[in-house]
Design a protein around this motif. Sequence first.
Motif, PDB file in Angstrom:
ATOM      1  N   SER A 224       0.967  -1.102  -0.040  1.00 53.95           N
ATOM      2  CA  SER A 224      -0.205  -0.195  -0.451  1.00 53.95           C
ATOM      3  C   SER A 224       0.544   1.090  -0.144  1.00 53.95           C
ATOM      4  CB  SER A 224      -0.992  -0.030   1.489  1.00 53.95           C
ATOM      5  OG  SER A 224      -0.157   0.110   2.297  1.00 53.95           O
ATOM      6  N   GLY A 225       0.857   2.267  -0.702  1.00 50.39           N
ATOM      7  CA  GLY A 225       1.200   3.301  -0.946  1.00 50.39           C
ATOM      8  C   GLY A 225       0.617   4.406  -1.135  1.00 50.39           C
ATOM      9  N   TYR A 226       0.450   5.434  -2.418  1.00 46.33           N
ATOM     10  CA  TYR A 226      -0.117   6.228  -3.266  1.00 46.33           C
ATOM     11  C   TYR A 226       0.930   6.644  -4.343  1.00 46.33           C
ATOM     12  CZ  TYR A 226      -1.407   7.493   1.128  1.00 46.33           C
ATOM     13  OH  TYR A 226      -1.973   7.485   3.042  1.00 46.33           O
ATOM     14  N   ALA A 227       0.321   6.951  -5.471  1.00 42.10           N
ATOM     15  CA  ALA A 227       0.436   7.147  -7.157  1.00 42.10           C
ATOM     16  C   ALA A 227       0.491   8.588  -7.181  1.00 42.10           C
ATOM     17  CB  ALA A 227      -0.825   6.801  -7.413  1.00 42.10           C
ATOM     18  N   ALA A 228       1.395   9.294  -7.845  1.00 47.76           N
ATOM     19  CA  ALA A 228       1.591  10.483  -8.724  1.00 47.76           C
ATOM     20  C   ALA A 228       1.722  10.690  -9.698  1.00 47.76           C
ATOM     21  CB  ALA A 228       2.708  11.547  -7.624  1.00 47.76           C
ATOM     22  N   CYS A 238       3.715   4.544  -8.466  1.00 54.07           N
ATOM     23  CA  CYS A 238       3.340   4.064  -7.405  1.00 54.07           C
ATOM     24  C   CYS A 238       4.563   4.278  -6.370  1.00 54.07           C
ATOM     25  CB  CYS A 238       2.076   3.380  -7.693  1.00 54.07           C
ATOM     26  SG  CYS A 238       0.944   2.948  -8.649  1.00 54.07           S
ATOM     27  N   ILE A 239       4.392   4.330  -4.862  1.00 53.16           N
ATOM     28  CA  ILE A 239       5.258   4.042  -3.933  1.00 53.16           C
ATOM     29  C   ILE A 239       5.079   3.262  -3.125  1.00 53.16           C
ATOM     30  CG2 ILE A 239       7.285   5.096  -2.120  1.00 53.16           C
ATOM     31  CD1 ILE A 239       7.233   7.177  -4.872  1.00 53.16           C
ATOM     32  N   MET A 240       4.873   2.085  -3.277  1.00 52.32           N
ATOM     33  CA  MET A 240       4.561   1.321  -2.123  1.00 52.32           C
ATOM     34  C   MET A 240       5.031   0.530  -1.330  1.00 52.32           C
ATOM     35  SD  MET A 240       0.778  -0.658  -5.159  1.00 52.32           S
ATOM     36  CE  MET A 240       2.574  -0.289  -6.203  1.00 52.32           C
TER      37      MET A 240
END
Length: 410
Positions: A224-228, A238-240
């Motif tokens: 889980s992480g975030y997208a930019a 995506c950095i997860m």
Amino acid sequence: METPKEKDEKYEKVVVSLNQTICDNLKALLEERHLSKRNFCKQLAKEKTSVTRTYFGRILKDPKYISPAFLLSCCDFFGISLENLVSTSFNAKEYVYNSTKEHADYLNIEALLKKYEDTKDNTEIFSEKQSECAAEVTPHYNNLCFPPNDVTLVTDPKNTLFAGYIQDYYCYYYPTDSSENKEPENILKGVLKLAADGNYCKAILTINTNTVNDNGNINYKKYSGYAAISPTVNSLNCIMYSNSLCEFCFLMFRYFKLNFGKQDCRIAEVLSSSSATEDRRPTTLRMLLTRDPIKDSDLKIVAPALSLNYSTIAINRDNLIKIGGISDIYKRIVESLINSTPPIPVYLWKEDDIFNLAFEYLKKKEEALEFIMLLRADSYAYRYNKVGKKADDAVRNILLSKGYFKKRYK
């Protein structure tokens, strides 16, 4: 005054003494948890990081070196802070269960991210002239995820650049364990979910590992992480992170602005760790992302695009003839290829076979390795792998011809 040699010896004694304390504390923890070295290594591989029983036994016997990754994994596994693990007054009975305050906070990246989500964003109001060409607000993001105060990077899911990309994607990629890659049809599947989460676009990747646990339930990898979105280089990133695996996963694919509908499919480059249980290694792979699930029969057709291809196609004669035998028209294509452009003979060897033969002649390991480097300098090898527009378009056109992505999504 101490000589450099005396300083080195003094430092080495301190290291050995400290590592011996760590090993003694680990032994005490195993005893309190009623864990054998075998079971401990097995559980650690499932929950945190892989370590062999041989490596663990060598550490306990001769504690000259303990890797930081193993040390941190042990801390998280037993629910103990690093400060307490290196303490000479350590009491293992206090850590029979992972219920201490240290464990509640230790390496819990998801909790840290939640803390930042719940904190009121620091914003800066731009002038009316600036706001015409920039985002309305510049959120203050956690440095772990994104650079702070970067007005170019698009992270707000309400931004129009995210339109058409906030959805669930079906994921397909080849296993990173060489033992699982013997069959070309053995493709792992999962789901990448991009969803609005306040001022962030959350990214959740769930992979079916095709294995089951002792209770017969499927083992899933979850990151889980975030997208930019980076408009300057036209990429969605995506950095997860996975708490259970103590592992990062980075995913990136080509972006362009969609006016209507949803993104059909993309081939992403992924940087993660190999799935082998004994020796984890940094690994680059390709992953197919689609908004429709792909049937296995059609997946077999587009699966070659998941290999790390490049502009040169190298194939041995037997496989080329096999392809020509599929149909008469394929046979004509293969014959035309051979006749119109005479192929260049290519030799294929396993590196181990070359090394063993070179070692027989050169007698020294270093000289045999140097010989291999000379061969590699003149062999076919690319220094990077990129997903070009042709790769994305080829897969999309094939799937469109088979009826995928016809449904319109609002």
